[in-house]
Design an enzyme around this catalytic site. Structure first.
Site, mmCIF file in Angstrom:
data_model
loop_
_atom_site.group_PDB
_atom_site.id
_atom_site.type_symbol
_atom_site.label_atom_id
_atom_site.label_comp_id
_atom_site.label_asym_id
_atom_site.label_seq_id
_atom_site.Cartn_x
_atom_site.Cartn_y
_atom_site.Cartn_z
ATOM 1 N N TYR A 127 36.499 90.415 -48.994
ATOM 2 C CA TYR A 127 35.502 91.127 -49.783
ATOM 3 C C TYR A 127 34.069 91.003 -49.272
ATOM 4 O O TYR A 127 33.161 91.575 -49.864
ATOM 5 C CB TYR A 127 35.565 90.646 -51.241
ATOM 6 C CG TYR A 127 36.949 90.751 -51.821
ATOM 7 C CD1 TYR A 127 37.521 91.995 -52.056
ATOM 8 C CD2 TYR A 127 37.702 89.620 -52.100
ATOM 9 C CE1 TYR A 127 38.805 92.102 -52.572
ATOM 10 C CE2 TYR A 127 38.986 89.719 -52.614
ATOM 11 C CZ TYR A 127 39.529 90.966 -52.842
ATOM 12 O OH TYR A 127 40.805 91.067 -53.342
ATOM 13 N N HIS B 109 38.907 100.571 -53.505
ATOM 14 C CA HIS B 109 39.135 99.144 -53.237
ATOM 15 C C HIS B 109 38.298 98.757 -52.034
ATOM 16 O O HIS B 109 38.225 99.512 -51.052
ATOM 17 C CB HIS B 109 40.607 98.868 -52.941
ATOM 18 C CG HIS B 109 41.499 99.286 -54.058
ATOM 19 N ND1 HIS B 109 41.674 98.526 -55.194
ATOM 20 C CD2 HIS B 109 42.229 100.414 -54.237
ATOM 21 C CE1 HIS B 109 42.479 99.165 -56.011
ATOM 22 N NE2 HIS B 109 42.828 100.312 -55.465
ATOM 23 N N ARG C 65 50.367 94.559 -53.427
ATOM 24 C CA ARG C 65 49.130 95.341 -53.488
ATOM 25 C C ARG C 65 49.289 96.758 -52.930
ATOM 26 O O ARG C 65 48.385 97.576 -53.036
ATOM 27 C CB ARG C 65 48.007 94.628 -52.731
ATOM 28 C CG ARG C 65 47.604 93.316 -53.349
ATOM 29 C CD ARG C 65 46.376 92.757 -52.655
ATOM 30 N NE ARG C 65 46.182 91.362 -52.965
ATOM 31 C CZ ARG C 65 45.526 90.898 -54.027
ATOM 32 N NH1 ARG C 65 44.999 91.739 -54.888
ATOM 33 N NH2 ARG C 65 45.403 89.596 -54.222
#
Length: 149
Positions: free
Chosen positions: A23, A101, A112
């Protein structure tokens, strides 16, 4: 002025601290600031909302329907893969919905790879970090423009 609701899901309040490999180090506050900057350029209003509680996310989606929000951009995080409650709330919404995302969900763990929202969203953007958010906002605005034709 068109209104776009930016929904941030579970654990997103920890961006900047959580798993920087997936991230990066950008915080939710910084993401929201970049979204506001782009919103001004696109002449839309972005309303950001984050929660770690699934029922609260559903309630906010219901409010968006009642408030006549024009579009939704959603990064539901892990809820993407199993929350039929959020999916059903999104299905009530009548405007375009763009799923985003930060990470490439298809290059991660098997669980996922599937989105329970896929059948009801206009489209999905993943794997571009902050840019996923900005592309998502651009896509939502483009969908609103297309709907006017």
């Amino acid at each position: 002025m068109k209104k776009v609701l930016m929904l941030h899901g579970i654990n997103h309040n920890m961006f900047g601290k959580r798993d920087p490999v997936q991230y990066g180090t950008i915080t939710l506050k910084e993401i929201d600031a970049k979204m506001q900057e782009l919103a001004r350029e696109l002449d839309v209003e972005v309303i950001s909302y984050q929660t770690n509680h699934e029922g609260e996310m559903c309630e906010r989606i219901h409010e968006a329907f009642l408030e006549n929000i024009d579009a939704i951009v959603i990064n539901a995080g892990a809820w993407t893969h199993y929350s039929y409650g959020i999916r059903d709330a999104l299905a009530i919404f009548t405007g375009p919905i763009v799923e985003i995302h930060m990470s490439n969900i298809h290059a991660r763990e098997e669980f996922r790879h599937h989105s329970v929202f896929a059948e009801i969203v206009k489209g999905q953007i993943c794997g571009f970090g902050l840019e996923s958010y900005l592309l998502g906002l651009r896509a939502a605005v483009a969908a609103l423009e297309e709907a006017k034709k």
